[in-house]
Write a protein that holds these residues in place. Sequence first.
Motif, PDB file in Angstrom:
ATOM      1  N   GLY A  87       0.780  -1.226   0.000  1.00  0.00           N
ATOM      2  CA  GLY A  87       0.000   0.000   0.000  1.00  0.00           C
ATOM      3  C   GLY A  87       0.814   1.279   0.000  1.00  0.00           C
ATOM      4  O   GLY A  87       0.249   2.370   0.099  1.00  0.00           O
ATOM      5  N   MET A  88       2.147   1.171  -0.139  1.00  0.00           N
ATOM      6  CA  MET A  88       3.014   2.355  -0.115  1.00  0.00           C
ATOM      7  C   MET A  88       3.896   2.392  -1.352  1.00  0.00           C
ATOM      8  O   MET A  88       4.235   1.350  -1.927  1.00  0.00           O
ATOM      9  N   ALA A  89       4.277   3.592  -1.763  1.00  0.00           N
ATOM     10  CA  ALA A  89       5.211   3.755  -2.879  1.00  0.00           C
ATOM     11  C   ALA A  89       6.631   3.509  -2.376  1.00  0.00           C
ATOM     12  O   ALA A  89       7.050   4.088  -1.369  1.00  0.00           O
ATOM     13  N   PRO A  90       7.408   2.646  -3.046  1.00  0.00           N
ATOM     14  CA  PRO A  90       8.765   2.364  -2.574  1.00  0.00           C
ATOM     15  C   PRO A  90       9.754   3.497  -2.826  1.00  0.00           C
ATOM     16  O   PRO A  90      10.837   3.515  -2.229  1.00  0.00           O
ATOM     17  N   TRP A  91       9.428   4.417  -3.742  1.00  0.00           N
ATOM     18  CA  TRP A  91      10.301   5.551  -4.029  1.00  0.00           C
ATOM     19  C   TRP A  91       9.512   6.848  -3.898  1.00  0.00           C
ATOM     20  O   TRP A  91       8.406   6.938  -4.415  1.00  0.00           O
ATOM     21  N   PRO A  92      10.070   7.870  -3.219  1.00  0.00           N
ATOM     22  CA  PRO A  92      11.346   7.853  -2.489  1.00  0.00           C
ATOM     23  C   PRO A  92      11.317   6.889  -1.304  1.00  0.00           C
ATOM     24  O   PRO A  92      10.252   6.519  -0.824  1.00  0.00           O
ATOM     25  N   ARG A  93      12.499   6.488  -0.857  1.00  0.00           N
ATOM     26  CA  ARG A  93      12.616   5.500   0.204  1.00  0.00           C
ATOM     27  C   ARG A  93      11.770   5.896   1.408  1.00  0.00           C
ATOM     28  O   ARG A  93      11.884   7.010   1.932  1.00  0.00           O
ATOM     29  N   ASP A  94      10.902   4.988   1.811  1.00  0.00           N
ATOM     30  CA  ASP A  94       9.949   5.268   2.875  1.00  0.00           C
ATOM     31  C   ASP A  94      10.355   4.498   4.128  1.00  0.00           C
ATOM     32  O   ASP A  94      10.325   3.256   4.134  1.00  0.00           O
ATOM     33  N   PRO A  95      10.736   5.176   5.204  1.00  0.00           N
ATOM     34  CA  PRO A  95      11.170   4.473   6.422  1.00  0.00           C
ATOM     35  C   PRO A  95      10.066   3.618   7.045  1.00  0.00           C
ATOM     36  O   PRO A  95      10.359   2.718   7.835  1.00  0.00           O
ATOM     37  N   ARG A  96       8.810   3.861   6.690  1.00  0.00           N
ATOM     38  CA  ARG A  96       7.727   3.005   7.193  1.00  0.00           C
ATOM     39  C   ARG A  96       7.694   1.671   6.469  1.00  0.00           C
ATOM     40  O   ARG A  96       7.264   0.654   7.022  1.00  0.00           O
ATOM     41  N   LEU A  97       8.147   1.660   5.207  1.00  0.00           N
ATOM     42  CA  LEU A  97       8.097   0.444   4.399  1.00  0.00           C
ATOM     43  C   LEU A  97       9.318  -0.442   4.610  1.00  0.00           C
ATOM     44  O   LEU A  97       9.202  -1.677   4.602  1.00  0.00           O
ATOM     45  N   LEU A  98      10.482   0.151   4.798  1.00  0.00           N
ATOM     46  CA  LEU A  98      11.729  -0.611   4.833  1.00  0.00           C
ATOM     47  C   LEU A  98      11.724  -1.770   5.834  1.00  0.00           C
ATOM     48  O   LEU A  98      12.189  -2.867   5.504  1.00  0.00           O
ATOM     49  N   PRO A  99      11.193  -1.598   7.060  1.00  0.00           N
ATOM     50  CA  PRO A  99      11.202  -2.743   7.994  1.00  0.00           C
ATOM     51  C   PRO A  99      10.247  -3.864   7.593  1.00  0.00           C
ATOM     52  O   PRO A  99      10.328  -4.961   8.143  1.00  0.00           O
ATOM     53  N   ARG A 100       9.369  -3.604   6.621  1.00  0.00           N
ATOM     54  CA  ARG A 100       8.368  -4.594   6.239  1.00  0.00           C
ATOM     55  C   ARG A 100       8.770  -5.421   5.017  1.00  0.00           C
ATOM     56  O   ARG A 100       8.039  -6.331   4.613  1.00  0.00           O
ATOM     57  N   ILE A 101       9.929  -5.082   4.413  1.00  0.00           N
ATOM     58  CA  ILE A 101      10.404  -5.842   3.256  1.00  0.00           C
ATOM     59  C   ILE A 101      11.812  -6.359   3.531  1.00  0.00           C
ATOM     60  O   ILE A 101      12.566  -5.791   4.319  1.00  0.00           O
ATOM     61  N   GLY A 102      12.150  -7.473   2.881  1.00  0.00           N
ATOM     62  CA  GLY A 102      13.497  -8.037   2.945  1.00  0.00           C
ATOM     63  C   GLY A 102      14.029  -8.184   1.539  1.00  0.00           C
ATOM     64  O   GLY A 102      13.294  -8.588   0.637  1.00  0.00           O
ATOM     65  N   VAL A 103      15.302  -7.861   1.342  1.00  0.00           N
ATOM     66  CA  VAL A 103      15.892  -7.849   0.008  1.00  0.00           C
ATOM     67  C   VAL A 103      17.179  -8.669  -0.001  1.00  0.00           C
ATOM     68  O   VAL A 103      18.071  -8.452   0.822  1.00  0.00           O
ATOM     69  N   GLN A 104      17.244  -9.622  -0.934  1.00  0.00           N
ATOM     70  CA  GLN A 104      18.471 -10.379  -1.167  1.00  0.00           C
ATOM     71  C   GLN A 104      18.900 -10.099  -2.602  1.00  0.00           C
ATOM     72  O   GLN A 104      18.187 -10.405  -3.554  1.00  0.00           O
ATOM     73  N   LEU A 105      20.065  -9.466  -2.760  1.00  0.00           N
ATOM     74  CA  LEU A 105      20.540  -9.043  -4.065  1.00  0.00           C
ATOM     75  C   LEU A 105      21.307 -10.163  -4.761  1.00  0.00           C
ATOM     76  O   LEU A 105      21.686 -11.166  -4.155  1.00  0.00           O
ATOM     77  N   GLN A 106      21.578  -9.961  -6.072  1.00  0.00           N
ATOM     78  CA  GLN A 106      22.347 -10.948  -6.831  1.00  0.00           C
ATOM     79  C   GLN A 106      23.710 -11.188  -6.202  1.00  0.00           C
ATOM     80  O   GLN A 106      24.152 -12.321  -6.049  1.00  0.00           O
ATOM     81  N   ALA A 107      24.406 -10.123  -5.864  1.00  0.00           N
ATOM     82  CA  ALA A 107      25.739 -10.222  -5.266  1.00  0.00           C
ATOM     83  C   ALA A 107      25.626  -9.938  -3.775  1.00  0.00           C
ATOM     84  O   ALA A 107      25.219  -8.846  -3.384  1.00  0.00           O
ATOM     85  N   SER A 108      25.972 -10.926  -2.956  1.00  0.00           N
ATOM     86  CA  SER A 108      25.888 -10.757  -1.512  1.00  0.00           C
ATOM     87  C   SER A 108      27.126 -10.037  -0.991  1.00  0.00           C
ATOM     88  O   SER A 108      28.247 -10.360  -1.372  1.00  0.00           O
ATOM     89  N   SER A 109      26.925  -9.064  -0.130  1.00  0.00           N
ATOM     90  CA  SER A 109      28.027  -8.333   0.489  1.00  0.00           C
ATOM     91  C   SER A 109      27.913  -8.471   2.002  1.00  0.00           C
ATOM     92  O   SER A 109      26.871  -8.160   2.584  1.00  0.00           O
ATOM     93  N   PHE A 110      28.981  -8.947   2.625  1.00  0.00           N
ATOM     94  CA  PHE A 110      28.999  -9.121   4.064  1.00  0.00           C
ATOM     95  C   PHE A 110      30.106  -8.267   4.675  1.00  0.00           C
ATOM     96  O   PHE A 110      31.069  -7.889   4.010  1.00  0.00           O
ATOM     97  N   PHE A 111      29.959  -7.981   5.961  1.00  0.00           N
ATOM     98  CA  PHE A 111      31.031  -7.306   6.690  1.00  0.00           C
ATOM     99  C   PHE A 111      32.205  -8.284   6.832  1.00  0.00           C
ATOM    100  O   PHE A 111      32.013  -9.454   7.158  1.00  0.00           O
ATOM    101  N   GLU A 112      33.387  -7.791   6.577  1.00  0.00           N
ATOM    102  CA  GLU A 112      34.563  -8.657   6.593  1.00  0.00           C
ATOM    103  C   GLU A 112      34.904  -9.137   8.003  1.00  0.00           C
ATOM    104  O   GLU A 112      34.686  -8.435   8.983  1.00  0.00           O
ATOM    105  N   ARG A 113      35.441 -10.367   8.057  1.00  0.00           N
ATOM    106  CA  ARG A 113      36.025 -10.941   9.266  1.00  0.00           C
ATOM    107  C   ARG A 113      35.007 -11.212  10.378  1.00  0.00           C
ATOM    108  O   ARG A 113      35.382 -11.417  11.529  1.00  0.00           O
ATOM    109  N   LEU A 114      33.729 -11.200  10.032  1.00  0.00           N
ATOM    110  CA  LEU A 114      32.713 -11.531  11.025  1.00  0.00           C
ATOM    111  C   LEU A 114      32.253 -12.972  10.825  1.00  0.00           C
ATOM    112  O   LEU A 114      32.230 -13.490   9.705  1.00  0.00           O
TER     113      LEU A 114
END
Length: 322
Positions: A87-114
């Motif tokens: 029920g919300m527009a994803p752009w511009p980035r909406d702080p109300r929507l962000l906690p309700r979606i999960g995103v896994q991208l093609q290339a995974s990036s992790f914090f090093e050495r954790l």
Amino acid sequence: MDPAVSTRGRVFGAVRVPSVQIMAYTISVRGLRKRYGGVDAVDGISFDVAAGEFFGILGPNGAGKTTALEIIEGLRRADGGEVSVLGMAPWPRDPRLLPRIGVQLQASSFFERLTAREQLRTFGSLYGVPGRRADAMLESVGLAGKADTRVEELSGGQAQRLSIACALVHDPEVVFLDEPTAALDPQARRNLWDVLRAINTGGRTIVLTTHSMDEAEVLCDRVAIVDAGRVLELGPPATLVRGLDAPTRVSVAAGVLTAAEALSLPGVDEAEEDGVSLTVRTRDPSAVVAALAARGALAGVGIRGATLEDVFLELTGREYRA
């Protein structure tokens, strides 16, 4: 009744008059467009995704799948059209929507050495998720035994499962997965399919892009086949396959009979040999199998109907695209 429509009665005097209220789909995309220079990467894509649905976006390289998904996720700005997520527009980035979606991208990036546990707890802390929730998520994706392993030491399949766990750690309602099984071996792919099924069974809506037709057939309730930035076909995989009206392939071991002999059998339209097997195409497989049996030529017999891959190739062509 359409799952996106509900009725609610209204009272006028002593008479209850039913009314119809249109409820938003979890995701609604209308006329989506994105242009780069002289190329229409996304050219008027439209579709809806219902709550709890496992929805696939399929297409060859350069078809516009990832661009469309990134617009829906709110990572790119569209040039035209409308997108609604929960029920919300994803752009511009909406702080109300962000906690309700999960995103896994093609290339995974992790914090090093954790370690895997530290990685997931760090992601969870961005959403105020307690450490015990992160630890439970490791268990749910089958990584409890790798909790203290550094991310750079994980296998490809384990890293993909950790990436999905990071997208799920804050318990989102909608999950976006961009080619999550790319470059995985068959065992890792199948294992990840089990994880994704469990995620969907838990009530989450999943949108997946993939090049794997068997993956889409196994996992998705509906798929959109996209090429040149447009949706060519949309529907349940089995429905799309039935609509193709493709011939059945019947194969036997090489040497059982020649292609010329196969062409003389009733119901055979085409026959070809590849040194390993002889394959015929027919729209009357029962007649072909009966004829093969009469000749004692059933050695190594196999019967294969149309698949989603056949639909994909019929719509997008068979030429190779780098």
